[in-house]
Design a protein around this motif. Structure first.
Motif, mmCIF file in Angstrom:
data_model
loop_
_atom_site.group_PDB
_atom_site.id
_atom_site.type_symbol
_atom_site.label_atom_id
_atom_site.label_comp_id
_atom_site.label_asym_id
_atom_site.label_seq_id
_atom_site.Cartn_x
_atom_site.Cartn_y
_atom_site.Cartn_z
ATOM 1 N N PHE A 102 67.224 87.405 68.874
ATOM 2 C CA PHE A 102 68.687 87.446 68.933
ATOM 3 C C PHE A 102 69.163 88.826 69.392
ATOM 4 C CE2 PHE A 102 72.684 88.445 66.644
ATOM 5 C CZ PHE A 102 73.515 87.523 67.266
ATOM 6 N N LEU A 113 71.063 89.578 72.887
ATOM 7 C CA LEU A 113 72.413 90.139 72.773
ATOM 8 C C LEU A 113 72.557 91.389 73.634
ATOM 9 C CD1 LEU A 113 74.793 89.113 71.076
ATOM 10 C CD2 LEU A 113 74.267 90.860 69.399
ATOM 11 N N GLY A 155 71.787 83.576 70.596
ATOM 12 C CA GLY A 155 72.026 84.897 71.171
ATOM 13 C C GLY A 155 72.871 84.825 72.431
ATOM 14 N N ARG A 199 76.618 86.302 72.822
ATOM 15 C CA ARG A 199 76.900 87.271 73.872
ATOM 16 C C ARG A 199 78.069 86.802 74.744
ATOM 17 N NH1 ARG A 199 72.638 89.641 78.414
ATOM 18 N NH2 ARG A 199 73.970 91.339 79.113
#
Length: 247
Positions: free
Chosen positions: A186, A190, A239, A243
Motif C-alpha cells: 500500500f 501510494l 493503494g 492514490r
C-alpha cells in the motif's frame, strides 16, 4: 460529507474487526438473536457510531443526529441477526459488509440532504482542518488492509486450507505476515514506487523457496501462490484507489 462518511466507516471497522472478540462472534452463531455477545457488539457499535457523528463537521439538528445514529445502529443489528442464521463463509461475510457500507453511504447522503449543506461553513471548515479527508482516508485504508482483508482472504481460501496439514508454522504468523505485506505494498503504490512491490515479492519468493521446492506435492505451492496473489491484488487495488482519491 466525505469526512462524515469516513468517520462512520472508521467506526464500523473498529467496531466490527478490532473491538469484537471471537467469543462474541461464537455466541452470536450459537444463540443468534438471544446472544449476549451480539448485544455487547451492538452496544460497542452504538458508542463508536455516536462518537463518529459527534465528530462530524456536517451541521445537523439533534433529531437528524438521533435518526442517523439509530439508522446505523439498528441496521447493523438487523444485518448481524440475519447473518447469524446463515452458514457463514466468504459470500455471507461479503454481503454483510456491503450491507453495512451501503447503510453508511445512505445515511451520509441523507444527512447532507437534510442539512441542505453542499458547501462547507466556517465551523465545518475548521473541523475539516482538524479531521482532514486525507488523514481519515489513509487511516481507513490501513485498517481495511489489516483485519478485514485478513478475514476475507481466510474465508476465501478456507476450502483450500482444510486440504493442507496445519501442524507447521507459527500461530497467527501467516496472518501478520500478510498484513505487513499489504501495508508495505500500500505504501509503495501510494508513493508510486511500484519497483518496491516487485522487490518485496522477489524477497518473499527467496524465503519461500524451501517450501516451494519440497517434494510434498503441489498443494502448498498453489495455496501460497493463490493467497499471495489475492493479498497483493487487494493491496495494490486499495493503494491505487486511495492514490486516485487523494488526487
Amino acid at each position: 460529507m466525505a469526512v462524515t462518511a469516513l468517520l462512520l466507516f472508521l467506526a464500523h471497522l473498529l467496531g466490527d474487526f478490532y473491538l469484537q472478540p471471537q467469543a462474541w462472534i461464537d455466541s452470536r452463531y450459537q444463540h443468534r438473536i438471544r446472544s449476549l455477545g451480539l448485544f455487547k457488539h451492538i452496544v460497542v457499535h452504538a458508542i463508536v457510531a455516536a462518537l463518529a457523528l459527534a465528530l462530524s463537521p456536517l451541521p445537523m439538528s439533534l433529531p437528524s443526529l438521533i435518526l442517523a445514529w439509530a439508522a446505523v445502529v439498528l441496521s447493523h443489528y438487523g444485518i448481524d441477526i440475519w447473518k447469524s442464521y446463515q452458514k457463514g463463509g466468504f459470500r455471507y461475510f461479503l454481503l454483510d459488509q456491503v450491507g453495512h457500507w451501503l447503510v453508511i453511504a445512505g445515511t451520509t447522503l441523507a444527512l447532507g440532504a437534510a442539512a441542505n449543506i453542499w458547501q462547507v461553513s466556517e465551523l465545518a471548515a475548521f473541523c475539516e482542518h482538524l479531521l482532514s479527508v486525507k488523514a481519515l482516508l489513509l487511516l481507513a485504508a490501513v485498517l481495511l488492509l489489516s483485519e478485514p482483508v485478513a478475514i476475507a482472504i481466510s474465508m476465501a481460501l478456507d476450502s483450500y486450507t482444510r486440504q493442507l496439514d496445519d501442524d507447521e508454522g507459527l500461530l497467527k504468523a501467516g496472518k501478520w505476515l500478510g498484513i505487513i505485506e499489504r501495508w508495505l505494498i500500500f505504501g509503495f503504490v501510494l508513493n508510486g514506487l511500484y519497483v518496491g512491490v516487485g522487490f518485496l515479492l522477489a524477497m518473499k519468493s527467496i524465503f519461500r523457496i524451501g517450501d516451494l521446492t519440497r517434494a510434498r506435492d503441489r498443494k502448498l505451492t498453489e495455496y501460497i501462490m493463490l493467497g499471495t496473489l489475492l493479498s497483493v491484488s487487494i493491496a495494490i487495488g486499495v493503494g491505487a484507489l486511495t492514490r486516485y482519491l487523494l488526487g
